[in-house]
Structure formats: C-alpha cells, structure tokens
Design an enzyme around this catalytic site. Structure first.
Site, PDB file in Angstrom:
ATOM      1  N   ASP A   1      -1.620   0.744  -6.004  1.00 49.22           N
ATOM      2  CA  ASP A   1      -2.214   0.112  -7.187  1.00 49.22           C
ATOM      3  C   ASP A   1      -3.146   1.062  -7.936  1.00 49.22           C
ATOM      4  OD1 ASP A   1      -1.002  -2.256  -6.287  1.00 49.22           O
ATOM      5  OD2 ASP A   1      -2.772  -2.799  -5.109  1.00 49.22           O
TER       6      ASP A   1
ATOM      7  N   ARG B   1      -5.880 -12.114  -4.134  1.00 46.27           N
ATOM      8  CA  ARG B   1      -6.115 -10.666  -4.040  1.00 46.27           C
ATOM      9  C   ARG B   1      -7.397 -10.275  -4.760  1.00 46.27           C
ATOM     10  NH1 ARG B   1      -2.234  -5.897  -6.447  1.00 46.27           N
ATOM     11  NH2 ARG B   1      -3.910  -5.611  -7.925  1.00 46.27           N
TER      12      ARG B   1
ATOM     13  N   HIS C   1       2.416   0.261  -0.671  1.00 47.35           N
ATOM     14  CA  HIS C   1       2.878  -1.024  -0.127  1.00 47.35           C
ATOM     15  C   HIS C   1       4.077  -1.530  -0.921  1.00 47.35           C
ATOM     16  CE1 HIS C   1      -0.387  -1.907  -3.001  1.00 47.35           C
ATOM     17  NE2 HIS C   1       0.251  -3.037  -3.273  1.00 47.35           N
TER      18      HIS C   1
ATOM     19  N   HIS D   1       4.729   1.145  -4.256  1.00 42.10           N
ATOM     20  CA  HIS D   1       3.716   1.552  -5.229  1.00 42.10           C
ATOM     21  C   HIS D   1       2.363   1.615  -4.561  1.00 42.10           C
ATOM     22  CE1 HIS D   1       3.331  -2.836  -5.108  1.00 42.10           C
ATOM     23  NE2 HIS D   1       2.131  -2.714  -5.639  1.00 42.10           N
TER      24      HIS D   1
HETATM   25  C1  SIN Z   1       0.861  -6.455  -4.372  1.00 41.72           C
HETATM   26  O1  SIN Z   1       1.602  -5.525  -4.605  1.00 41.72           O
HETATM   27  O2  SIN Z   1      -0.327  -6.447  -4.684  1.00 41.72           O
HETATM   28  C2  SIN Z   1       1.403  -7.684  -3.660  1.00 41.72           C
HETATM   29  C3  SIN Z   1       1.602  -7.447  -2.217  1.00 41.72           C
HETATM   30  C4  SIN Z   1       2.125  -8.668  -1.517  1.00 41.72           C
HETATM   31  O3  SIN Z   1       2.207  -9.729  -2.125  1.00 41.72           O
HETATM   32  O4  SIN Z   1       2.437  -8.578  -0.337  1.00 41.72           O
END
Ligand code: SIN
Length: 283
Positions: A102, A273, A258, A100
């Site tokens: 974001d 994050r 990612h 995906h």
């Molecule tokens: C995410 O998709 O924001 C998480 C990525 C991760 O935990 O590596």
C-alpha cells in the site's frame, strides 16, 4: 506489573509471526515496543481472538504513529479514520486481489495497516503475505549491486484514477472505492531500501503501483520487474494467513507485499482497516 506477556512465534512460512499473550484493548508502551520490533523483523504480525471496538482499534494504531485516512476507500459508518474492506455475497470483485504494497505512490509511504476481521466467510478469503527481505536476499550479488543504484517510479493514477474497464470492475468499485480525481500521486523511491525499524535491506517495488525504473522506459523496465516479481512471489517467501472473526494482521508496507484471495463468492467478508503513517524510505 506488566499488563501483557507477549510471545512472538514465527509463522513457520516465509513471512510473518504470530503474537500471543496480548489483549490489544490494554496495549501499553512496552507491549507496543515488542510488536514494533516483531513487525520490523517479520514484515507482518498476526493476532487471534481480539474483541476490539473501533475506538480501541484506533487507540491501538496510535501507539505506532498517526492515522492515515485513505483517500479512496469507503469508511466505516461513524468512523472516518477506519477504512472498510467489504465484499457482499452478490459482489464478484474484491479489494486487494493482486500482489501490492500500500501507498508506495506517496512521497512518504504509510508504514502499514492494521486489518481486523469483523465477518469472515465460512471458507476462503485468506490473505497471502510475501517477505521483501528474503525476496531481496535471495538474488545474486550481481543483481543486488545493480538494483542498489536504481530508483523506481510509483503511481496511484492507473489504479485509483482509472475508469472501470468492465462491468465487473464497475460493480466491484461501487460504494467501496471512490474519489478518483484524488488519484494524482507519483513518487520515486530507491528499489532497495534500508528498513526504518530493522535496518535490513528490502526490495521496494511492487506489481500494483510501480511503473518503471527511473530513467528507463516501461518497456525496458518490464523484463527486470517481472523477474523480481516472480522471484518475490515464490512460495518460500510467502505465508498464507487464514482469517477468523477477531483476527488481526498488522503488516509493514516496507517489508512485505499482500494479496487478498477472492475465492468466497456468495458470502460476506467484512474487514476494518486502519493505516498508520510512515517515514521517508531511503537506502
Ligand atoms: C488490502 O489489500 O488492504 C485488503 C487485504 C485483505 O482484505 O485481505
């Protein structure tokens, strides 16, 4: 005198670059400029051994734009602007365990996220990144021409608004993803965008949030979207990042996808994050 002497070293895989020679506690405008250019060029940049407090994590993010407070993620205690990406030893589901990018469901998608590893499992828990420049460049001229005229519809509803479909999903969301009634975002964006930093063309559809091409049904869109997804996820467009405590990945949503691997059951993985606001995406 320069506080930092940055070195940008391509990852050697299909996406990303490592940035060395910088302490993110002492970021300045010149260093942030180098990081921004590298992000535009490589889609994701990685840093190692950053001992950075939450306040400095936020200060660093603000060099790149305003902080976007995620509607759905739990936040770090005492820091509402920092989302927590956590998996406990007794949990089976993880967050972000599928390809995906974001916020493509927002009218003005977030520019990217700065993910800091606070606690990593002894093995596993890597994140794979895919390069949306080469995902586009590798297509035939004929398909590129077709995609250039298309827009796609993106939504948050089916991901963050949907009721859990299984006990595993319910357990995996509990205390981590909430606020389902706020999942009301839909947006239409070009399928091929001009990247706001690099000016390069990038593929801008993703398996997580894209529903269909504008003016096409989901059934009509599915075969072409699946072809684009399969091509984009080919190993030559990807890089698998191995985390250690203090590692940071800073990705650009307009140039990368990612995928967080879920292969470390029985161990904690705790990440902080911060998401940075973006600009409208266009051709
Ligand atoms: C995410 O998709 O924001 C998480 C990525 C991760 O935990 O590596």
């Amino acid at each position: 005198m320069l506080k930092n002497s940055l070195n940008v070293r391509p990852s050697g895989g299909g996406a990303g670059a490592f940035i060395e020679g910088v302490d993110l506690n002492t970021l300045d405008d010149d260093s942030a400029g180098v990081i921004r250019e590298a992000l535009g060029e490589h889609g994701v940049v990685f840093f190692r051994d950053q001992a950075i407090a939450p306040e400095k994590h936020m200060a660093m993010a603000e060099f790149f734009g305003g902080i976007n407070v995620n509607r759905f993620f739990a936040h770090v205690d005492g820091y509402p602007k920092i989302a927590e990406v956590r998996k406990e030893p007794d949990q089976k589901g993880n967050i972000g365990g599928g390809w995906h990018t974001d916020h493509s469901y927002d009218q003005i998608p977030a520019m990217g996220s700065i993910l800091l590893a606070r606690e990593t499992p002894p093995d596993g828990g890597d994140t794979i990144f895919a390069n949306m420049y080469t995902a586009y460049e590798s297509l035939s001229d004929g398909l590129k021409a077709t995609l250039q005229s298309l827009n796609a519809v993106h939504s948050s509803r089916h991901v963050f608004g949907a009721k859990p479909k299984s006990p595993l999903q319910r357990e995996s969301l509990k205390g981590r993803i909430g606020n389902q009634e706020a999942a009301q975002q839909d947006a239409i964006h070009p399928v091929v965008i001009k990247h706001p930093i690099s000016g390069k063309q990038a593929l801008y559809v993703n398996p997580g949030f894209t529903l269909h091409f504008e003016g096409w049904t989901e059934e009509e869109s599915k075969p072409l979207l699946e072809y684009l997804y399969k091509n984009a996820a080919r190993p030559e467009h990807t890089y698998r990042f191995q985390w250690a405590d203090g590692s940071i990945a800073f990705w650009d949503n307009r140039a990368s996808w990612h995928y967080a691997l879920n292969d470390y059951h029985g161990h904690r993985r705790l990440m902080h994050r911060i998401t940075v606001e973006g600009v409208p995406v266009g051709r």
